[in-house]
Write a protein that holds these residues in place. Structure first.
Motif, PDB file in Angstrom:
ATOM      1  N   ASN A   1       0.824  -1.213   0.000  1.00  0.00           N
ATOM      2  CA  ASN A   1       0.000   0.000   0.000  1.00  0.00           C
ATOM      3  C   ASN A   1       0.854   1.258   0.000  1.00  0.00           C
ATOM      4  OD1 ASN A   1      -2.937  -0.577   0.030  1.00  0.00           O
ATOM      5  ND2 ASN A   1      -2.321  -1.933   1.682  1.00  0.00           N
ATOM      6  N   LEU A   2       2.008   1.206   0.635  1.00  0.00           N
ATOM      7  CA  LEU A   2       2.920   2.350   0.597  1.00  0.00           C
ATOM      8  C   LEU A   2       3.419   2.575  -0.829  1.00  0.00           C
ATOM      9  CD1 LEU A   2       4.464   4.485   2.206  1.00  0.00           C
ATOM     10  CD2 LEU A   2       6.251   2.786   2.559  1.00  0.00           C
ATOM     11  N   GLY A   3       3.799   1.496  -1.498  1.00  0.00           N
ATOM     12  CA  GLY A   3       4.239   1.604  -2.891  1.00  0.00           C
ATOM     13  C   GLY A   3       3.124   2.051  -3.814  1.00  0.00           C
ATOM     14  N   ALA A   4       1.910   1.533  -3.569  1.00  0.00           N
ATOM     15  CA  ALA A   4       0.767   1.946  -4.392  1.00  0.00           C
ATOM     16  C   ALA A   4       0.490   3.432  -4.211  1.00  0.00           C
ATOM     17  CB  ALA A   4      -0.465   1.124  -4.025  1.00  0.00           C
ATOM     18  N   GLY A   5       0.594   3.912  -2.982  1.00  0.00           N
ATOM     19  CA  GLY A   5       0.395   5.339  -2.736  1.00  0.00           C
ATOM     20  C   GLY A   5       1.413   6.195  -3.476  1.00  0.00           C
ATOM     21  N   LEU A   6       2.677   5.747  -3.481  1.00  0.00           N
ATOM     22  CA  LEU A   6       3.718   6.467  -4.213  1.00  0.00           C
ATOM     23  C   LEU A   6       3.440   6.438  -5.712  1.00  0.00           C
ATOM     24  CD1 LEU A   6       6.469   7.901  -4.323  1.00  0.00           C
ATOM     25  CD2 LEU A   6       7.506   5.624  -4.453  1.00  0.00           C
ATOM     26  N   TYR A   7       3.066   5.280  -6.220  1.00  0.00           N
ATOM     27  CA  TYR A   7       2.769   5.162  -7.648  1.00  0.00           C
ATOM     28  C   TYR A   7       1.605   6.063  -8.049  1.00  0.00           C
ATOM     29  CZ  TYR A   7       1.237   3.191 -12.071  1.00  0.00           C
ATOM     30  OH  TYR A   7       0.845   3.039 -13.374  1.00  0.00           O
ATOM     31  N   TYR A   8       0.517   6.011  -7.268  1.00  0.00           N
ATOM     32  CA  TYR A   8      -0.649   6.834  -7.590  1.00  0.00           C
ATOM     33  C   TYR A   8      -0.322   8.321  -7.490  1.00  0.00           C
ATOM     34  CZ  TYR A   8      -3.332   2.507  -7.117  1.00  0.00           C
ATOM     35  OH  TYR A   8      -3.813   1.242  -7.258  1.00  0.00           O
ATOM     36  N   MET A   9       0.542   8.672  -6.550  1.00  0.00           N
ATOM     37  CA  MET A   9       0.915  10.075  -6.401  1.00  0.00           C
ATOM     38  C   MET A   9       1.680  10.562  -7.630  1.00  0.00           C
ATOM     39  SD  MET A   9       3.021  11.915  -3.316  1.00  0.00           S
ATOM     40  CE  MET A   9       4.466  10.922  -3.560  1.00  0.00           C
TER      41      MET A   9
ATOM     42  N   SER B   1      -7.618  12.753  -8.238  1.00  0.00           N
ATOM     43  CA  SER B   1      -7.755  11.343  -7.872  1.00  0.00           C
ATOM     44  C   SER B   1      -7.607  11.154  -6.361  1.00  0.00           C
ATOM     45  CB  SER B   1      -6.695  10.514  -8.595  1.00  0.00           C
ATOM     46  OG  SER B   1      -6.774   9.175  -8.189  1.00  0.00           O
ATOM     47  N   LYS B   2      -8.396  10.246  -5.822  1.00  0.00           N
ATOM     48  CA  LYS B   2      -8.370   9.956  -4.386  1.00  0.00           C
ATOM     49  C   LYS B   2      -7.606   8.668  -4.088  1.00  0.00           C
ATOM     50  CE  LYS B   2     -11.304  13.241  -3.209  1.00  0.00           C
ATOM     51  NZ  LYS B   2     -10.753  14.500  -2.831  1.00  0.00           N
ATOM     52  N   ARG B   3      -7.033   8.016  -5.110  1.00  0.00           N
ATOM     53  CA  ARG B   3      -6.396   6.721  -4.896  1.00  0.00           C
ATOM     54  C   ARG B   3      -5.169   6.817  -3.988  1.00  0.00           C
ATOM     55  NH1 ARG B   3      -5.875   3.355 -10.362  1.00  0.00           N
ATOM     56  NH2 ARG B   3      -4.477   5.050 -10.909  1.00  0.00           N
ATOM     57  N   THR B   4      -4.426   7.914  -4.048  1.00  0.00           N
ATOM     58  CA  THR B   4      -3.266   8.070  -3.170  1.00  0.00           C
ATOM     59  C   THR B   4      -3.707   8.122  -1.719  1.00  0.00           C
ATOM     60  OG1 THR B   4      -2.093   9.296  -4.888  1.00  0.00           O
ATOM     61  CG2 THR B   4      -1.284   9.528  -2.645  1.00  0.00           C
ATOM     62  N   VAL B   5      -4.707   8.910  -1.434  1.00  0.00           N
ATOM     63  CA  VAL B   5      -5.202   9.045  -0.058  1.00  0.00           C
ATOM     64  C   VAL B   5      -5.762   7.721   0.439  1.00  0.00           C
ATOM     65  CG1 VAL B   5      -6.901  10.211   1.388  1.00  0.00           C
ATOM     66  CG2 VAL B   5      -5.676  11.490  -0.359  1.00  0.00           C
ATOM     67  N   GLN B   6      -6.476   7.002  -0.417  1.00  0.00           N
ATOM     68  CA  GLN B   6      -7.042   5.720  -0.010  1.00  0.00           C
ATOM     69  C   GLN B   6      -5.954   4.697   0.285  1.00  0.00           C
ATOM     70  OE1 GLN B   6      -9.591   4.912  -3.321  1.00  0.00           O
ATOM     71  NE2 GLN B   6     -11.304   6.088  -2.480  1.00  0.00           N
ATOM     72  N   ALA B   7      -4.912   4.638  -0.542  1.00  0.00           N
ATOM     73  CA  ALA B   7      -3.825   3.683  -0.316  1.00  0.00           C
ATOM     74  C   ALA B   7      -3.083   3.999   0.981  1.00  0.00           C
ATOM     75  CB  ALA B   7      -2.854   3.694  -1.501  1.00  0.00           C
ATOM     76  N   LEU B   8      -2.827   5.259   1.235  1.00  0.00           N
ATOM     77  CA  LEU B   8      -2.108   5.628   2.449  1.00  0.00           C
ATOM     78  C   LEU B   8      -2.986   5.472   3.687  1.00  0.00           C
ATOM     79  CD1 LEU B   8      -0.044   8.660   1.139  1.00  0.00           C
ATOM     80  CD2 LEU B   8       0.668   6.278   1.420  1.00  0.00           C
ATOM     81  N   THR B   9      -4.291   5.669   3.544  1.00  0.00           N
ATOM     82  CA  THR B   9      -5.208   5.432   4.655  1.00  0.00           C
ATOM     83  C   THR B   9      -5.248   3.947   5.012  1.00  0.00           C
ATOM     84  OG1 THR B   9      -6.551   7.322   4.006  1.00  0.00           O
ATOM     85  CG2 THR B   9      -7.582   5.694   5.442  1.00  0.00           C
ATOM     86  N   ARG B  10      -5.271   3.088   3.988  1.00  0.00           N
ATOM     87  CA  ARG B  10      -5.222   1.642   4.242  1.00  0.00           C
ATOM     88  C   ARG B  10      -3.919   1.256   4.935  1.00  0.00           C
ATOM     89  NH1 ARG B  10      -7.541   1.308  -0.935  1.00  0.00           N
ATOM     90  NH2 ARG B  10      -5.489   0.936  -1.833  1.00  0.00           N
ATOM     91  N   ARG B  11      -2.809   1.879   4.530  1.00  0.00           N
ATOM     92  CA  ARG B  11      -1.517   1.579   5.141  1.00  0.00           C
ATOM     93  C   ARG B  11      -1.514   1.941   6.617  1.00  0.00           C
ATOM     94  NH1 ARG B  11       2.925   4.247   6.777  1.00  0.00           N
ATOM     95  NH2 ARG B  11       2.049   6.188   6.097  1.00  0.00           N
ATOM     96  N   VAL B  12      -2.028   3.102   6.943  1.00  0.00           N
ATOM     97  CA  VAL B  12      -2.077   3.531   8.345  1.00  0.00           C
ATOM     98  C   VAL B  12      -3.002   2.621   9.149  1.00  0.00           C
ATOM     99  CG1 VAL B  12      -2.796   5.395   9.873  1.00  0.00           C
ATOM    100  CG2 VAL B  12      -1.458   5.910   7.847  1.00  0.00           C
ATOM    101  N   ALA B  13      -4.156   2.276   8.581  1.00  0.00           N
ATOM    102  CA  ALA B  13      -5.092   1.399   9.289  1.00  0.00           C
ATOM    103  C   ALA B  13      -4.476   0.027   9.537  1.00  0.00           C
ATOM    104  CB  ALA B  13      -6.385   1.270   8.493  1.00  0.00           C
TER     105      ALA B  13
END
Length: 69
Positions: free
Chosen positions: A16-24, A31-43
């Motif tokens: 999820n950290l890598g996905a957040g970087l990729y989406y960013m 797009s909200k995909r970066t925020v969603q990936a990083l939110t999943r990572r924190v959760a």
């Protein structure tokens, strides 16, 4: 089994950290995909920490220090 579960959590967190970087880097600003990936990572990180604390409290896992010889 416990080690595999923890490693699976860590792998999912890193994914999820890598996905957040990729989406960013790839997505546009709306797009909200970066925020969603990083939110999943924190959760997942919070769930992992609480799970380890609970397992230590109930005695399922035991912490150990550096070997004192």
């Amino acid at each position: 089994m416990k080690t595999l579960l923890i490693l699976a959590f860590l792998g999912t967190i890193l994914y999820n950290l890598g996905a957040g970087l990729y989406y960013m880097l790839v997505d546009d600003a709306s797009s909200k995909r970066t925020v969603q990936a990083l939110t999943r990572r924190v959760a997942l990180s919070v769930i992992l920490i609480l799970g380890v604390v609970f397992a230590a409290y109930t005695g399922l896992i035991e912490f150990h220090g550096v070997h004192q010889g």
